[in-house]
Motif scaffolding. Structure first.
Motif, PDB file in Angstrom:
ATOM      1  N   ALA A 180       8.193  54.947 -47.716  1.00  0.00           N
ATOM      2  CA  ALA A 180       8.339  56.476 -47.572  1.00  0.00           C
ATOM      3  C   ALA A 180       6.220  56.664 -47.746  1.00  0.00           C
ATOM      4  N   GLU A 181       5.607  55.872 -48.236  1.00  0.00           N
ATOM      5  CA  GLU A 181       4.471  55.969 -48.742  1.00  0.00           C
ATOM      6  C   GLU A 181       3.639  55.968 -46.843  1.00  0.00           C
ATOM      7  N   ARG A 182       4.275  54.829 -46.204  1.00  0.00           N
ATOM      8  CA  ARG A 182       3.685  54.333 -45.124  1.00  0.00           C
ATOM      9  C   ARG A 182       3.955  55.377 -43.870  1.00  0.00           C
ATOM     10  N   MET A 183       5.665  56.042 -43.887  1.00  0.00           N
ATOM     11  CA  MET A 183       5.791  57.275 -42.592  1.00  0.00           C
ATOM     12  C   MET A 183       5.584  58.346 -43.096  1.00  0.00           C
ATOM     13  N   GLY A 184       5.550  58.558 -44.776  1.00  0.00           N
ATOM     14  CA  GLY A 184       5.614  60.179 -44.802  1.00  0.00           C
ATOM     15  C   GLY A 184       7.117  60.865 -44.877  1.00  0.00           C
ATOM     16  N   GLU A 185       7.052  62.632 -44.723  1.00  0.00           N
ATOM     17  CA  GLU A 185       8.509  62.599 -45.221  1.00  0.00           C
ATOM     18  C   GLU A 185       8.539  63.234 -43.996  1.00  0.00           C
ATOM     19  N   LEU A 186      10.185  62.845 -43.891  1.00  0.00           N
ATOM     20  CA  LEU A 186      11.057  64.010 -42.783  1.00  0.00           C
ATOM     21  C   LEU A 186      10.590  64.838 -42.490  1.00  0.00           C
ATOM     22  N   GLN A 187      10.680  65.633 -43.883  1.00  0.00           N
ATOM     23  CA  GLN A 187      11.275  67.028 -44.298  1.00  0.00           C
ATOM     24  C   GLN A 187      10.096  67.609 -43.743  1.00  0.00           C
ATOM     25  N   TYR A 188       8.781  67.385 -43.719  1.00  0.00           N
ATOM     26  CA  TYR A 188       7.262  68.145 -43.492  1.00  0.00           C
ATOM     27  C   TYR A 188       6.933  67.766 -41.976  1.00  0.00           C
ATOM     28  N   PRO A 423       9.150  74.641 -39.900  1.00  0.00           N
ATOM     29  CA  PRO A 423       7.869  74.094 -39.572  1.00  0.00           C
ATOM     30  C   PRO A 423       6.724  74.995 -39.238  1.00  0.00           C
ATOM     31  N   GLN A 424       5.927  73.988 -39.236  1.00  0.00           N
ATOM     32  CA  GLN A 424       4.068  75.525 -38.924  1.00  0.00           C
ATOM     33  C   GLN A 424       3.532  73.650 -37.908  1.00  0.00           C
ATOM     34  N   LEU A 430      -0.458  70.445 -43.966  1.00  0.00           N
ATOM     35  CA  LEU A 430       0.790  69.994 -44.196  1.00  0.00           C
ATOM     36  C   LEU A 430       2.306  69.427 -44.381  1.00  0.00           C
ATOM     37  N   TRP A 431       2.688  70.953 -45.015  1.00  0.00           N
ATOM     38  CA  TRP A 431       4.362  70.933 -45.082  1.00  0.00           C
ATOM     39  C   TRP A 431       5.145  72.443 -44.503  1.00  0.00           C
ATOM     40  N   ILE A 466       5.785  84.654 -47.083  1.00  0.00           N
ATOM     41  CA  ILE A 466       6.979  85.140 -46.996  1.00  0.00           C
ATOM     42  C   ILE A 466       7.315  85.353 -45.452  1.00  0.00           C
ATOM     43  N   GLY A 467       5.796  86.925 -45.001  1.00  0.00           N
ATOM     44  CA  GLY A 467       5.902  87.082 -43.574  1.00  0.00           C
ATOM     45  C   GLY A 467       6.606  85.710 -42.416  1.00  0.00           C
ATOM     46  N   LYS A 468       5.995  84.595 -42.550  1.00  0.00           N
ATOM     47  CA  LYS A 468       5.750  83.815 -41.520  1.00  0.00           C
ATOM     48  C   LYS A 468       7.589  83.295 -40.696  1.00  0.00           C
ATOM     49  N   GLY A 469       8.048  84.265 -41.048  1.00  0.00           N
ATOM     50  CA  GLY A 469      10.253  84.009 -41.004  1.00  0.00           C
ATOM     51  C   GLY A 469      10.324  85.562 -39.658  1.00  0.00           C
ATOM     52  N   TRP A 470       9.450  85.907 -40.164  1.00  0.00           N
ATOM     53  CA  TRP A 470       9.306  87.885 -39.681  1.00  0.00           C
ATOM     54  C   TRP A 470       8.397  87.769 -38.060  1.00  0.00           C
ATOM     55  N   PRO A 471       9.358  88.468 -36.843  1.00  0.00           N
ATOM     56  CA  PRO A 471       7.954  88.406 -35.728  1.00  0.00           C
ATOM     57  C   PRO A 471       7.006  89.673 -36.286  1.00  0.00           C
TER      58      PRO A 471
END
Length: 813
Positions: A180-188, A423-424, A430-431, A466-471
């Protein structure tokens, strides 16, 4: 058709027949997912069994065993074939010949093969020495030959694993943490490795191994579905790329999404992130339970000796109403009633975060099963518990994720679902959006002592994106949502207005400080009007820093912090009733004045290239310095910006930040000087000598150095590598940004020579650059140019739009 008939047919058809059948299966649209993986494993079994039967007819004491993913009958299109040729040692020559009859046809088809030939004793010994071998053998499955031999090995390996679990499970956990330290977190990750990253297929396999030990078990709800979803994505990735890859690269995501029937690449990533989050959370819970069981086993014999036998009752320490600590976890009190206490989930979460403890899985599920929506507005206790949770610092993250995994966050904040696992697509971040919001709250918790209303800071931190889920503009959409959420949580009308203002303008300070001329009174007045009050400015300053720190190292630095602090100081003065200093009143430093006077005296450019040679006064994790400081003083003349930028590009110097402005000279000194205060870094190698830069700059200004030709020759000599396709550049006119000049905002992919191209295009358009403010954020250049017409005035509206359009077309070419 009988099994024997199928084997005969597969054997008669040989490798070509297997290859054709395999191709038909993989291109059959009607069958995908688990049925296709199982069918591919079955087809491969038949083929290998035929090869085995032809090479060792009627032989006892030899078997062919599938291990690893093949052993689980989960063959992806480009998966390795993990095979063990098991034998009892009685016929070594037969085994050698059989191995050749098996391995070579596999290689001839171009299939990846991980093979070994061992006796049961050798297999056990190797497994005892190599944890990865043992994990593969846990999924051993008989393919052909002596079934009894395979069954005996499986039984022995499982028994060894269960007997050795107290020693081997900590080693497995360490292996998972190192990966995990080497490859990172899949969810981000924007380009995740579906297998190796934390929350990926390797971790799912590790959880199976823990379950096989009988020591602990993973939460099973949703785990099989999450694992299956990752396997489906990997199958499609293999088919679309034609390669055995587990990395979901950006350029592959749209095609994979289309093949899976998803709307777009973002929908694909959200599915991947959701699956990874389920697996990662299951891993956290499982490994915590493993640790608890192992600690209990080590302590119990001593306690029994002291207490005269019997199992001691677990200690329970109260933490809050209905919440206690037991075995290093937060659990519910025996009298707790989640169905009658709607604040209990927030109270338990706040208590856990304050104590730095995880919330017990069964406690979270019990609260989720009995939870009821809070009334609107929330009772005061609920609001206070939420603020306590958000203000607890780093422990907030794990507690929030546990609550989110069981649906409690969505129950409390329904708007959260729109940002969950979103996703961003910006390398600076990073997240995911939801994790970034929690990280911002964590960062903001460190600033609660420097603001008068820490409660509003924490809520704004939680809601700012929080507005990133909207157009549309997420700040505009977020303002509406934040107003509604803050009112529902129970803040009064004035506080709701402050929270909405913070969300609407959470980017205002950093964007203004890095892209606007702070010596222009219009810049400071515009910020003051948007913020409205000293208390809101104080909160916005803290939120700006928390947001940037939560974004990633490229988003915040001592340079940006100083610019924002300078802007805040100026805005604070305006809000206090003081007039902002006039644009022309900026005072140069002693070094700036010295260089300017030398430039006037010599009639030529003068520059200073200075690296930081002394360590900072205080230890810091700040990634600064971003290169070295370059100061250039040039007698005012056309073409200064493209000349300096072009010379730097020729010398392979990357411009990280750039400031350009006209400098007032002391009384009695005639002339006008342009001052460029830039921070640059070498692309590779060492920095050029200052004398060389100055000589080339002189030639660039007098027209004897063909910068365009030199850069074009270099580009032609080094063809561009294939990479991520960047969005097109965009040039806009900032409305009412300055009374003294027209402000162009340029956003583009950072590249060598970009600033030179912009400067030359502005010169060609016949406008003068009064000041420039350029910065690089990750792979993105975000620049602002204050320009005037020949008379030194802002450009008329239509002319400004035309220049912006021409500049944009130039950058697109």
């Amino acid at each position: 058709m009988t099994s024997t008939d199928t084997h005969d047919q597969t054997e008669d058809s040989g490798p070509d027949g297997y290859a054709a059948a395999r191709l038909r299966l993989l291109t059959e649209k009607a069958r995908s997912g688990p049925p296709r993986r199982s069918a591919l494993a079955g087809l491969t079994d038949e083929w290998l069994a035929g090869l085995f039967a032809a090479g060792a007819p009627g032989t006892r004491g030899i078997s062919l065993v599938a291990v690893g993913g093949y052993g689980r009958a989960e063959l992806s299109p480009r998966s390795d074939l993990d095979l063990l040729l098991l034998h009892d040692g009685s016929a070594p020559e037969t085994v050698t010949k059989l191995a050749d009859r098996l391995w070579y046809p596999v290689w001839d088809l171009g299939l990846a093969l991980d093979h070994s030939v061992r006796t049961p004793a050798e297999a056990r010994k190797t497994a005892g020495e190599d944890l990865k071998v043992q994990l593969g053998l846990l999924d051993a499955r008989h393919v052909a030959g002596d079934l009894g031999l395979t069954t005996a090995l499986r039984t022995t390996v499982l028994a060894d694993w269960r007997n050795q679990a107290p020693k081997r499970l900590p080693a497995l956990r360490e292996l998972c943490e190192e990966r995990a330290e080497r490859m990172g977190e899949l969810q981000y990750l924007l380009e995740p490795d579906l297998k190796e990253a934390r929350g990926g297929l390797r971790d799912a396999t590790a959880l199976r191994a823990v379950a096989a030990s009988w020591l602990a078990d993973a939460p099973r709800e949703g785990l099989a579905e999450a694992r299956g979803r990752l396997l489906d994505v990997r199958d499609t990735l293999h088919l679309s790329t034609g390669r055995a890859t587990d990395r979901l690269a950006l350029q592959e995501q749209d095609q994979v999404a289309a093949e899976l029937g998803l709307l777009d690449a973002d929908a694909l990533l959200r599915q991947v992130y959701e699956a990874a989050r389920v697996i990662a959370y299951a891993g956290d819970v499982t490994w915590r339970e493993v640790g608890r069981v192992l600690r209990s086993r080590s302590v119990r014999p001593r306690l029994r000796a002291m207490l005269g036998g019997g199992k001691p009752a677990p200690e329970r320490s109260p933490l809050a109403e209905g919440v206690v600590e037991q075995d290093g976890e937060v659990v519910l009190a025996r009298a707790a009633r989640p169905d009658r206490d709607p604040v209990l989930p927030l109270r338990a979460a706040a208590a856990a975060a304050q104590a730095g403890l995880p919330v017990n899985l069964h406690a979270v599920r019990r609260m989720a099963a009995g939870a009821r929506a809070l009334p609107s507005p929330w009772p005061a206790e609920a609001r206070q518990q939420l603020l306590t949770l958000l203000g607890s610092g780093r422990p907030t993250v794990d507690v929030w994720e546990a609550m989110e995994a069981e649906g409690l966050i969505s129950l409390l904040l329904p708007d959260w679902d729109r940002v969950r696992c979103r996703p961003q697509r910006n390398a600076v971040h990073l997240w995911t959006v939801d994790r970034h919001l929690i990280e911002t709250a964590v960062r903001a918790s460190a600033f609660t002592r420097r603001v008068s209303r820490p409660d509003l800071l924490l809520i704004a931190a939680l809601l700012h994106d929080i507005g990133k889920g909207w157009p549309g503009d997420h700040s505009v959409a977020g303002e509406v949502i934040a107003r509604d959420v803050a009112a529902r949580i129970g803040f009064d009308a004035d506080d709701v207005t402050v929270v909405a203002t913070l969300v609407r303008h959470h980017l205002l300070l950093v964007e203004t400080a890095t892209r606007r001329d702070l010596d222009d009174p219009a810049t400071v007045r515009a910020v003051a009007e948007a913020v409205g009050s000293q208390s809101a400015l104080e909160l916005l300053h803290a939120l700006t820093e928390a947001d940037a720190l939560a974004t990633g190292p490229a988003a915040w630095s001592s340079w940006r912090a100083s610019l924002v602090a300078d802007l805040v100081k100026r805005v604070s003065a305006v809000l206090a009733g003081q007039a902002p200093p006039d644009l022309e009143a900026a005072t140069p430093t002693a070094q700036h004045e010295r260089l300017a006077l030398e430039a006037v005296a010599t009639g030529a450019p003068v520059l200073s290239l200075r690296a930081q040679t002394e360590p900072p006064a205080e230890p810091s994790d700040d990634p600064e310095p971003l290169g070295v400081e370059l100061i250039v003083a040039v007698p005012d003349q056309p073409g200064v910006l493209p000349a300096v930028a072009g010379v730097l590009a020729m010398h392979r110097l990357t411009v990280r930040t750039a400031e350009l402005r006209a400098l007032d000279l002391p009384d009695g000194v005639d002339g006008s000087v342009l001052l460029l205060d830039w921070r640059v870094a070498a692309e590779y190698g060492s920095l050029p000598q200052a004398a060389r830069l100055r000589a080339d700059l002189v030639r660039a200004l007098d027209g004897s150095l063909d910068i365009s030709g030199r850069l074009a020759e270099r580009d032609a000599a080094y063809p561009r590598r294939r990479g991520v396709v960047a969005p097109p550049p965009r040039v806009t006119v900032a409305p009412a940004a300055s009374r003294h000049a027209t402000v162009f905002e340029v956003r583009a992919q950072d590249a060598p020579g970009l600033l030179f191209r912009i400067g030359r295009a502005l010169e060609d358009a016949g406008v003068g650059v009064r000041s420039a403010h350029a910065s690089t954020l990750g792979a993105n250049a975000v620049d602002a140019f204050y320009v005037t017409g020949p008379e030194g005035l802002p450009l008329p509206g239509e002319e400004a739009v035309a220049v912006a359009r021409t500049l944009e077309e130039t950058l697109r070419a």
